[in-house]
Design an enzyme around this catalytic site. Structure first.
Site, PDB file in Angstrom:
ATOM      1  N   GLY A  83       0.829  -1.215   0.000  1.00 21.08           N
ATOM      2  CA  GLY A  83       0.000   0.000   0.000  1.00 21.08           C
ATOM      3  C   GLY A  83       0.853   1.249   0.000  1.00 21.08           C
ATOM      4  O   GLY A  83       0.558   2.226   0.696  1.00 21.08           O
ATOM      5  N   TYR A 140     -14.103  -3.876   9.533  1.00 19.01           N
ATOM      6  CA  TYR A 140     -12.809  -3.173   9.631  1.00 19.01           C
ATOM      7  C   TYR A 140     -12.226  -3.339  11.031  1.00 19.01           C
ATOM      8  O   TYR A 140     -11.073  -3.746  11.200  1.00 19.01           O
ATOM      9  CB  TYR A 140     -13.007  -1.691   9.292  1.00 19.01           C
ATOM     10  CG  TYR A 140     -11.733  -0.889   9.370  1.00 19.01           C
ATOM     11  CD1 TYR A 140     -10.813  -0.930   8.325  1.00 19.01           C
ATOM     12  CD2 TYR A 140     -11.442  -0.106  10.486  1.00 19.01           C
ATOM     13  CE1 TYR A 140      -9.623  -0.194   8.391  1.00 19.01           C
ATOM     14  CE2 TYR A 140     -10.263   0.621  10.563  1.00 19.01           C
ATOM     15  CZ  TYR A 140      -9.358   0.569   9.506  1.00 19.01           C
ATOM     16  OH  TYR A 140      -8.177   1.284   9.582  1.00 19.01           O
TER      17      TYR A 140
HETATM   18  N1  LIG Z   1      -6.549   7.033   7.651  1.00 23.09           N
HETATM   19  C1  LIG Z   1      -6.691   6.756   8.923  1.00 23.09           C
HETATM   20  O1  LIG Z   1      -7.175   7.591   9.724  1.00 23.09           O
HETATM   21  C2  LIG Z   1      -6.250   5.420   9.459  1.00 23.09           C
HETATM   22  C3  LIG Z   1      -6.383   5.179  10.834  1.00 23.09           C
HETATM   23  C4  LIG Z   1      -5.960   3.956  11.345  1.00 23.09           C
HETATM   24  C5  LIG Z   1      -5.394   3.010  10.502  1.00 23.09           C
HETATM   25  N2  LIG Z   1      -5.279   3.266   9.173  1.00 23.09           N
HETATM   26  C6  LIG Z   1      -4.667   2.219   8.328  1.00 23.09           C
HETATM   27  O2  LIG Z   1      -3.615   2.757   7.567  1.00 23.09           O
HETATM   28  C7  LIG Z   1      -3.378   1.937   6.414  1.00 23.09           C
HETATM   29  C8  LIG Z   1      -3.195   2.817   5.204  1.00 23.09           C
HETATM   30  O3  LIG Z   1      -4.428   3.506   4.952  1.00 23.09           O
HETATM   31  P1  LIG Z   1      -4.466   5.032   4.496  1.00 23.09           P
HETATM   32  O4  LIG Z   1      -5.209   5.778   5.526  1.00 23.09           O
HETATM   33  O5  LIG Z   1      -3.111   5.474   4.083  1.00 23.09           O
HETATM   34  O6  LIG Z   1      -5.470   4.918   3.252  1.00 23.09           O
HETATM   35  P2  LIG Z   1      -5.215   4.968   1.687  1.00 23.09           P
HETATM   36  O7  LIG Z   1      -4.608   6.258   1.293  1.00 23.09           O
HETATM   37  O8  LIG Z   1      -6.512   4.560   1.086  1.00 23.09           O
HETATM   38  O9  LIG Z   1      -4.118   3.837   1.441  1.00 23.09           O
HETATM   39  C9  LIG Z   1      -4.447   2.485   1.357  1.00 23.09           C
HETATM   40  C10 LIG Z   1      -3.367   1.794   0.554  1.00 23.09           C
HETATM   41  O10 LIG Z   1      -3.681   0.399   0.487  1.00 23.09           O
HETATM   42  C11 LIG Z   1      -3.671   0.009  -0.876  1.00 23.09           C
HETATM   43  N3  LIG Z   1      -4.587  -1.120  -1.103  1.00 23.09           N
HETATM   44  C12 LIG Z   1      -5.904  -1.194  -0.838  1.00 23.09           C
HETATM   45  N4  LIG Z   1      -6.393  -2.390  -1.202  1.00 23.09           N
HETATM   46  C13 LIG Z   1      -5.340  -3.088  -1.715  1.00 23.09           C
HETATM   47  C14 LIG Z   1      -5.196  -4.373  -2.266  1.00 23.09           C
HETATM   48  N5  LIG Z   1      -6.242  -5.200  -2.420  1.00 23.09           N
HETATM   49  N6  LIG Z   1      -3.970  -4.784  -2.681  1.00 23.09           N
HETATM   50  C15 LIG Z   1      -2.909  -3.964  -2.565  1.00 23.09           C
HETATM   51  N7  LIG Z   1      -2.978  -2.712  -2.076  1.00 23.09           N
HETATM   52  C16 LIG Z   1      -4.186  -2.291  -1.644  1.00 23.09           C
HETATM   53  C17 LIG Z   1      -4.125   1.245  -1.645  1.00 23.09           C
HETATM   54  O11 LIG Z   1      -3.773   1.105  -2.999  1.00 23.09           O
HETATM   55  P3  LIG Z   1      -4.498   1.998  -4.173  1.00 23.09           P
HETATM   56  O12 LIG Z   1      -3.735   3.287  -4.208  1.00 23.09           O
HETATM   57  O13 LIG Z   1      -4.306   1.173  -5.401  1.00 23.09           O
HETATM   58  O14 LIG Z   1      -5.931   2.171  -3.769  1.00 23.09           O
HETATM   59  C18 LIG Z   1      -3.317   2.301  -0.904  1.00 23.09           C
HETATM   60  O15 LIG Z   1      -1.982   2.300  -1.324  1.00 23.09           O
HETATM   61  C19 LIG Z   1      -4.581   0.998   6.326  1.00 23.09           C
HETATM   62  O16 LIG Z   1      -4.213  -0.288   6.771  1.00 23.09           O
HETATM   63  C20 LIG Z   1      -5.580   1.622   7.276  1.00 23.09           C
HETATM   64  O17 LIG Z   1      -6.460   0.655   7.814  1.00 23.09           O
HETATM   65  C21 LIG Z   1      -5.677   4.445   8.622  1.00 23.09           C
END
Ligand SMILES: NC(=O)c1ccc[n+]([C@@H]2O[C@H](COP(=O)([O-])OP(=O)(O)OC[C@H]3O[C@@H](n4cnc5c(N)ncnc54)[C@H](OP(=O)(O)O)[C@@H]3O)[C@@H](O)[C@H]2O)c1
Length: 332
Positions: free
Chosen positions: A9, A193
């Site tokens: 990701g 989730y």
């Molecule tokens: N944002 C928050 O407040 C928050 C809080 C707690 C935890 N998190 C965790 O942080 C992590 C990153 O999330 P983010 O907030 O940075 O969101 P994000 O910008 O949507 O990033 C998610 C990443 O995961 C990739 N991804 C999704 N499905 C995938 C798949 N099937 N195979 C390979 N890659 C995949 C996406 O790729 P694409 O670019 O191709 O979509 C993107 O690079 C996640 O695990 C999330 O649960 C986030």
């Protein structure tokens, strides 16, 4: 020798910010971007190399919600690398999130308001679906695809002479009450989730129990609440912008509002510098930001027991056997 780091990701949000920060820490890393979308990954690679030309940045295409893709990527990685020093298991989804307006308003006027905003407890439900592998999509993406990836990459990760580290992006939203050993994929609930992130915490504990003696260590992190593609699925970007003044005020009371992916990676970068043998396997590392915008790392004891972690790990091994057999049948 260059340290080798794999980040799933890496194309946006936490993963992308992490790659930038890791290259600031060590200009000569070999960073491998594990992304499902090759053109996004190429653009990230070019931008990273433009600012850090001494680094080596490569790409492996992987969709963690598709096991054939995970197997293919693992084979490629085993051909390219002798070892991986760090694997950041960060890719994740929260599909079709629905805000529970009733819970939001009753929480606003209760003593739990800060807790509610820090953990999103009771605020969000999601609509899950079934993947081509016949699994719940949130479970497969956030947990099982990554589990298979580390099983496949074990030869690159298990070296007793110098340890390797797994670092999972979990969440403060990981809640025991949403997880059930009899329904590990959360097919019957409305908070897949939260269940998947609790499963990640359990898995990390089980990995330590089963792999520490082979030189592999695992930790979990919560990056805090940030505005990324994921959170823009909950509220549109302009609403986040309107809410910013309130959130900045809230930040004096709730350090979970890291707000930017850069801030959110604080704990992930901190772990990069730790000796994994010195870490407590039952601790979650939380990125935190003060009201004045300074970042720091907090620790929290995870709400789980090692027996449940081991039982969950055994269920994953069973599911792995079943899924491998199904895929083999399908391919013949
Ligand atoms: N944002 C928050 O407040 C928050 C809080 C707690 C935890 N998190 C965790 O942080 C992590 C990153 O999330 P983010 O907030 O940075 O969101 P994000 O910008 O949507 O990033 C998610 C990443 O995961 C990739 N991804 C999704 N499905 C995938 C798949 N099937 N195979 C390979 N890659 C995949 C996406 O790729 P694409 O670019 O191709 O979509 C993107 O690079 C996640 O695990 C999330 O649960 C986030």
């Amino acid at each position: 020798m260059r340290k080798a780091v794999l980040v799933t990701g890496a194309s946006s949000g936490v993963g992308l910010a992490l790659c930038k920060r890791l290259l600031e820490e060590d200009h000569e890393l070999h960073l491998c971007l594990a992304c499902r979308n090759r053109s996004k990954a190429e653009a990230v690679r070019a931008a990273l190399l433009a600012s850090r030309p001494l680094a080596e940045v490569s790409i492996v295409q992987v969709d963690v919600s598709d096991l054939q893709s995970v197997f293919r990527a693992s084979r490629e990685l085993k051909q390219r690398f002798q070892r991986l020093d760090y694997v950041y298991l960060n890719a994740g989804i929260m599909p079709n999130p629905q805000l529970n307006i009733k819970a939001l308003f009753s929480g606003l006027f209760s003593r739990k308001v800060i807790h509610m905003f820090s953990t999103a407890e009771g605020l969000l439900t999601q609509e899950d679906k079934i993947t081509a592998d016949g699994l719940q999509e949130v479970f497969e993406t956030n947990v099982f695809g990554h589990f298979i990836l580390i099983q496949e990459l074990a030869p690159l990760l298990c070296h007793s002479d110098s340890p390797s580290q797994l670092i999972w992006t979990s969440s403060r939203n990981a809640r025991k009450s949403n997880f059930c050993l009899e329904d590990i994929q959360h097919s019957r609930g409305q908070e897949p989730y939260s269940s998947s992130k609790y499963a990640v915490d359990l898995l990390s504990v089980a990995v330590n129990r089963n792999f520490n003696s082979r030189g592999l260590y695992s930790s979990v992190v919560c990056p805090g609440t940030m505005v990324t593609n994921m959170t823009c699925g909950i509220l549109p970007p302009f609403v986040w912008t309107l809410l910013m003044p309130i959130i900045w005020l809230l930040r004096f009371f709730a350090n979970a509002f890291t707000l930017t992916p850069y801030n959110g990676t604080e704990a992930l970068v901190w772990l990069f510098h730790q000796k994994p043998e010195s870490l407590n396997p039952l601790t979650k590392y939380l990125s935190a930001t003060t009201g004045f915008g300074s970042n720091y790392v907090m620790t929290q004891k995870m709400d789980l027991d090692e027996d449940t972690a081991e039982k969950f790990y055994q269920s994953l091994l069973e599911l792995e056997k079943h899924v491998r057999a199904t895929i083999q049948k399908r391919n013949h």
